[in-house]
Design a protein around this motif. Structure first.
Motif, PDB file in Angstrom:
ATOM      1  N   ALA C 361      41.649  38.951  34.986  1.00  0.00           N
ATOM      2  CA  ALA C 361      42.714  39.537  35.802  1.00  0.00           C
ATOM      3  C   ALA C 361      42.121  40.236  37.017  1.00  0.00           C
ATOM      4  O   ALA C 361      42.669  40.164  38.126  1.00  0.00           O
ATOM      5  CB  ALA C 361      43.530  40.517  34.963  1.00  0.00           C
ATOM      6  N   ILE C 362      40.995  40.894  36.818  1.00  0.00           N
ATOM      7  CA  ILE C 362      40.341  41.561  37.958  1.00  0.00           C
ATOM      8  C   ILE C 362      39.860  40.518  38.959  1.00  0.00           C
ATOM      9  O   ILE C 362      40.080  40.651  40.176  1.00  0.00           O
ATOM     10  CB  ILE C 362      39.166  42.434  37.472  1.00  0.00           C
ATOM     11  N   GLU C 363      39.233  39.482  38.474  1.00  0.00           N
ATOM     12  CA  GLU C 363      38.702  38.450  39.376  1.00  0.00           C
ATOM     13  C   GLU C 363      39.839  37.797  40.179  1.00  0.00           C
ATOM     14  O   GLU C 363      39.687  37.539  41.381  1.00  0.00           O
ATOM     15  CB  GLU C 363      37.905  37.401  38.581  1.00  0.00           C
ATOM     16  N   MET C 364      40.972  37.589  39.535  1.00  0.00           N
ATOM     17  CA  MET C 364      42.117  37.053  40.285  1.00  0.00           C
ATOM     18  C   MET C 364      42.620  38.070  41.308  1.00  0.00           C
ATOM     19  O   MET C 364      43.010  37.704  42.417  1.00  0.00           O
ATOM     20  CB  MET C 364      43.246  36.650  39.333  1.00  0.00           C
ATOM     21  N   GLY C 365      42.608  39.331  40.917  1.00  0.00           N
ATOM     22  CA  GLY C 365      43.042  40.376  41.839  1.00  0.00           C
ATOM     23  C   GLY C 365      42.137  40.428  43.076  1.00  0.00           C
ATOM     24  O   GLY C 365      42.616  40.619  44.206  1.00  0.00           O
ATOM     25  N   LEU C 366      40.839  40.274  42.862  1.00  0.00           N
ATOM     26  CA  LEU C 366      39.895  40.262  43.990  1.00  0.00           C
ATOM     27  C   LEU C 366      40.255  39.128  44.953  1.00  0.00           C
ATOM     28  O   LEU C 366      40.233  39.304  46.182  1.00  0.00           O
ATOM     29  CB  LEU C 366      38.468  40.076  43.473  1.00  0.00           C
ATOM     30  N   ALA C 367      40.588  37.974  44.363  1.00  0.00           N
ATOM     31  CA  ALA C 367      40.948  36.827  45.202  1.00  0.00           C
ATOM     32  C   ALA C 367      42.218  37.118  45.999  1.00  0.00           C
ATOM     33  O   ALA C 367      42.282  36.880  47.206  1.00  0.00           O
ATOM     34  CB  ALA C 367      41.128  35.585  44.320  1.00  0.00           C
ATOM     35  N   VAL C 368      43.217  37.641  45.324  1.00  0.00           N
ATOM     36  CA  VAL C 368      44.496  37.898  45.991  1.00  0.00           C
ATOM     37  C   VAL C 368      44.323  38.923  47.113  1.00  0.00           C
ATOM     38  O   VAL C 368      44.900  38.776  48.194  1.00  0.00           O
ATOM     39  CB  VAL C 368      45.544  38.382  44.968  1.00  0.00           C
ATOM     40  N   ARG C 369      43.518  39.939  46.840  1.00  0.00           N
ATOM     41  CA  ARG C 369      43.309  40.987  47.838  1.00  0.00           C
ATOM     42  C   ARG C 369      42.284  40.598  48.903  1.00  0.00           C
ATOM     43  O   ARG C 369      41.995  41.386  49.803  1.00  0.00           O
ATOM     44  CB  ARG C 369      42.862  42.301  47.169  1.00  0.00           C
ATOM     45  N   GLY C 370      41.696  39.427  48.735  1.00  0.00           N
ATOM     46  CA  GLY C 370      40.731  38.989  49.738  1.00  0.00           C
ATOM     47  C   GLY C 370      39.450  39.805  49.773  1.00  0.00           C
ATOM     48  O   GLY C 370      38.828  39.958  50.834  1.00  0.00           O
TER      49      GLY C 370
END
Lengths: 397, 397, 397, 397
Positions: C361-370
């Protein structure tokens, strides 16, 4: 209570029988006390708890049981060596007195017989005598849980006012909050102390300080040391629904549901219910032929009744018998009343069959223990509940 | 029941008041019904449920309420057009009769007055008259939930034996299981039908067939169509602790705890408790001056009492009053007894104050509804519970 | 979190995810805190909690959250104006410092960079310089919850001993208790402060003081005012399993089950589990290319990891995204670390899929937040968990 | 699962992970199923369940698990010896076939490869060939839980219509209800069979028949014997919110909350969520290099994915490893697929970290069991969830 059949009747004067709706809310998972879901919860309960105290002022919620809120009321408003006027209405008033002394306060104690409420005239006299206003606070227990005696707070307020004395008025409503009519603002109380495990129907673990502007002002100069109990950071963080340190999250989840339930019933109906039940209990006790600890019925509590057992009999042996045979817990006598009285809690989430079943269990216990009494107490209580007990009209008693 | 204070008293003759330990077990997460944790659970409950029926034979557990287990008892043992001897002891016996007819069975019904148990002599006569053994099963309700009348199963067994008749003996114990002494093996019962929501203290949703070897043998030739209720796949899968289709996992989690509780108390103590409470209720009802639906006290049920209200008064209006004022639910009259009787459930997780509180609520309801009665019923019940009611010695009644 | 699907992942460094067994125990009805059932509970938990601290001495249990136990450790052992040596390891050490000052203590603060544990040599030097033994206590946070940095308590103990200084050693283990090896007796700690809502897997609301005989002796002369926090009455009442004022009954019911669970798993296995998970998290964070707040891996916490986000990015916006999209709560940066770090709690009731799901979930969040990062962090964590990550051998890291 | 840390991931294709809100509702006390509180509950759920089936017609709720609702669909509409057209799409279709035969029906089975949905053309041909309309019903499994293959119900409807055949259309949606778009009325389905333990997020124990007017009409002449499953009494009693025999009260309490949750999320959002998750799972499985049991992706289920393990490896040993190491339950292969496939349930109360944690646990299990696969499956799933997996555009796949 493994192995025993049937539901337990927790008829001590608090903690009270916790409704399953509230227990279910407490058993929902713990949430992040710094996240948005908590913020909504915090705002909700901090706002909605005020009407229970009939106050428009802030109510502070501690993640601690009631004794802590006593301490908080003192350390936030007073300085080392300050004098406090207290009234020895019973065991809990005595404990508050001792607590004050341990914190370095000087207590002026008006002694009492543990059967009467605070006497406003005596308070007025004491305050009038205090020309230099050395007394900084008057601290009263509204509903003395050890004796079932209430004190008339408006009369205390008027006594202070008549004496023209600036002392703060601190009131403990731990066993009367949300059960008996109480008006923090209207009665000019400065700090009201409450707890979660009585009329609020929650487990123990939350306690409250409702605070007047005058109390908040006093806090700015009060020099008793404090940190955990300090109001200032609380009031500041509470503005956004948060707390300065970890709150008791799951109990707050339960508090929200407790507030729902009290709102659904309506506070006035809640007060009437407690009054009606108390009358039934008192009628029953008198029918048995026992003395009620409260000397005056006008001061008898709506939330509990302390019953004096005849000389030569053990109140504790009676309680043990009733617990073992009927799974009904009753309150014990405290301090000098140990083994001399038992206390019936009739507050919180409660109804007629629970009350009458509890009284029946007591009446059977009296028979088993061979304590002389007039039988028929339960029937007397039924008459009272039905409004048919001519001897004890609700209007007069 | 939003807005009402206090715990509900569920004094219908089932579902009964579910203990919180059991509710907590049911609220644990659902598990994989094909995994190792379930297997352990399955083996546990399938083994430990047998003593409740006093059987060493398998007990089948359906993920369905009790009516389903009635159907199961019939479709596994009988063929279309088979004759079944039934006794009209009350509403549930009538429903079982109707169910049998809908399944294509021919019912020989011994009519009854809804106040008496099955008469063994009549059964014997019927079977003796059946020279060709067209009757394939005798189906009896052990404890008729609509009337509070029990039937003497051993006497029925002896009647069948005396007649030298090969009919199967099917018995419904839905409202007596785990509350009243019952002996599947010793009494030669072929199928015993049970449910979860009475003496087992669970919510509804599980039902049981205890099966004799003779019943299992009959299943191999029985031609009533069946699949969900079929014993064969159940018995086969159950050997490993599993079920042929999805079981009611969470209720089985609760069943494990119910079995714990019954073991902790001991079945004999459980039976004694029900007997003692029933005597107190009957004494109270007679004190009020009302008739009990059971004609003979020797047949009066230990788990419920159906009370006849005086002519001209509505039992249902009385029940509605008691529910609204005291939060006590009582059972309604069924079929021809509608509005003529109310039924007091005194089974399951129960104790003296709950019983006495319920009786007190009824007595108050009688007063409010203006139904003539002699007051003092609760006190009479207390005397019985204390073993002091000379008029109703426990040994004789 | 109405309307959102799926279970919440409470991956803040406490409160932790409360197991349902514990929540079910907390949701059992409140019992009489002066009755025999409570006495058994009190004795049970007061005895069985000691091994968590590896102490044979008493552990005091407060009905209050952790900040209260900090206050208790100070007010029971110190007098107004006493000097306390503290180390600024992070936000909570700073809060404890401020709390001490508010109570009227003089704090000698060893400043820090919020990335390192307490330095024993500096402590030794400070104590050696204190020829007159004005310093009465050394107070250290074992596991700084704001930074994920641990301090080596045995080295602090040795420093005190080498300096021949009589100061008490007070240690906060709030976020390491029951998660990381900790030895109150062997390490010569005088007061260990703990809380319920981290490794103990309970909701907040209980806190602890494990006390050495030296601490108890100090209490007899300590003059800071205290009442609620006073050890003496606690120790006296606890001898019989009771408490001097109302305890947090329902949380104690939960504590009993928490102790059951920790005993079932074995403390050593619990410590190993936390260590293994922490290594997986740190490997993942380094794989992403982010800095861990702990400067030295030998001091990195087993229970939480504070992750520094690259300059120019908001840690709080990232956390909000992850909460909204994935229902994973992460800890925020505190004090100077606000919006600069996020904290991953990996303690308490936890397992591999919960850990890996959270990291994903964190790794996806990093992607979404750029936020620039090297993808594949979850896979790296899987390798570590499988013991296949050669680059980070478990022995060495 | 005593002794194991962390929450269990119940990733079988039902029962699914039950939300705590629902479990809390189920754990509220059982109520009188003949009282006013139940009536309100009954009306509530009987009304609000209809939109899940997209029907304006009644939905019958049985206190029994799903297999019972299969039986109910047949016994209410058919007569002994009636012909039913069925399609062998997998294990559950085969079980339904066998169940039908045991009830005395003649099944025309269209055999299948367990990898494809029902073929409408074949059905049309079969029906066209049935000039005399001996076929009374076409019975199709919408979402075959053993294979993860869906059948196109509208195409089956059109096939029946094109053939001008009067057969009833019976559809099993047990593992697709409230997870996949399904339209009982619009698609002209006569009986839709559902269960509680899948998309409805409840424990097993409730099952459903949504019935068309044509089905109800058929019931009036259908001669298969029935009583427990009979629609007529159900429909009659349901009109007032009641049930003809004891319903599964506590599960109905849970159903009310499940309906709340589905309404809060919105059914369309629920369907989208399942579709998105399914795509992530399928992408992951293909990345690993494994075959999906569904032959055509257009027929691959949104609620579960059956994964074929490479020849020479045991799917069951893999599942056991994942359960033991990661506390993730996966579905086993059924019938001929035993030990050849494992099934991932991705339905019900679910979110991204739970999905990714489960996939990570599987990927670790593959590594431990030495099953050759391409690592990086979890990362692939993350890409899909982020909408960044160009190779598998959501529109096309």
């Amino acid at each position: 209570m493994q192995g025993v059949s049937g539901r337990h009747f927790l008829q001590i004067p608090g903690p009270t029988n916790t409704p399953l709706r509230i227990l279910a809310a407490i058993a929902q998972p713990t949430i992040d006390h710094r996240g948005p879901e908590f913020q909504e919860l915090g705002r909700n309960v901090l706002t909605r708890i005020r009407p229970l105290f009939r106050t428009a002022q802030p109510v502070i919620i501690y993640p601690a049981s009631g004794t802590g809120a006593w301490e908080a009321a003192l350390v936030n408003t007073l300085s080392p060596g300050d004098r406090v006027l207290m009234v020895e209405t019973g065991h809990f008033a005595s404990l508050w007195n001792r607590l004050a002394q341990r914190l370095g306060l000087m207590v002026d104690l008006i002694t009492g017989d543990w059967r009467s409420g605070a006497d406003a005239d005596t308070i007025e006299a004491k305050l009038r005598a205090d020309k230099e206003h050395a007394i900084k606070a008057v601290a009263i227990v509204h509903n003395e849980t050890s004796t079932g005696v209430t004190s008339d707070i408006p009369s205390v307020r008027r006594a202070i006012d008549r004496a023209g004395h600036p002392a703060l008025l601190l009131v403990d409503t731990i066993s009367s909050l949300a059960s008996v009519d109480y008006r923090h603002d209207e009665w000019g109380v400065d700090v009201t102390v409450g707890g979660s495990q009585k009329g609020l129907m929650l487990p123990p673990g939350l306690s409250f300080n409702a605070v007047s502007p005058k109390a908040v002002a006093a806090a700015s100069t009060a020099r008793l040391s404090r940190s955990f109990w300090d109001w200032e950071e609380m009031l500041s963080a509470n503005k956004n629904g948060f707390f300065p340190y970890t709150p008791s999250t799951n109990l707050l989840q339960g508090l929200r549901v407790a507030l729902d339930m009290l709102e659904e019933q309506g506070l006035d109906a809640v007060f009437q219910r407690h009054l009606r039940m108390a009358r039934a209990v008192r009628g029953c006790v008198r029918h048995w032929g026992f003395e009620i600890q409260a000397a005056k019925m006008s001061e008898a509590s709506s939330t509990l009744t302390a019953v004096r057992v005849p000389a030569g009999f053990s109140a504790d042996a009676l309680r043990a018998e009733i617990l073992a045979s009927s799974s009904v817990s009753l309150g014990n006598g405290l301090g000098p009343l140990a083994d001399r009285v038992f206390r019936i809690g009739h507050l919180g989430d409660f109804n007629d069959p629970a009350l009458l079943g509890s009284l029946a269990a007591i009446e059977m216990g009296l028979a088993v223990r061979g304590i002389p009494h007039r039988s028929g107490g339960v029937e007397s209580a039924m008459s009272t509940l039905l409004g048919r007990n001519a001897a004890q009209p609700i209007a007069a008693e």
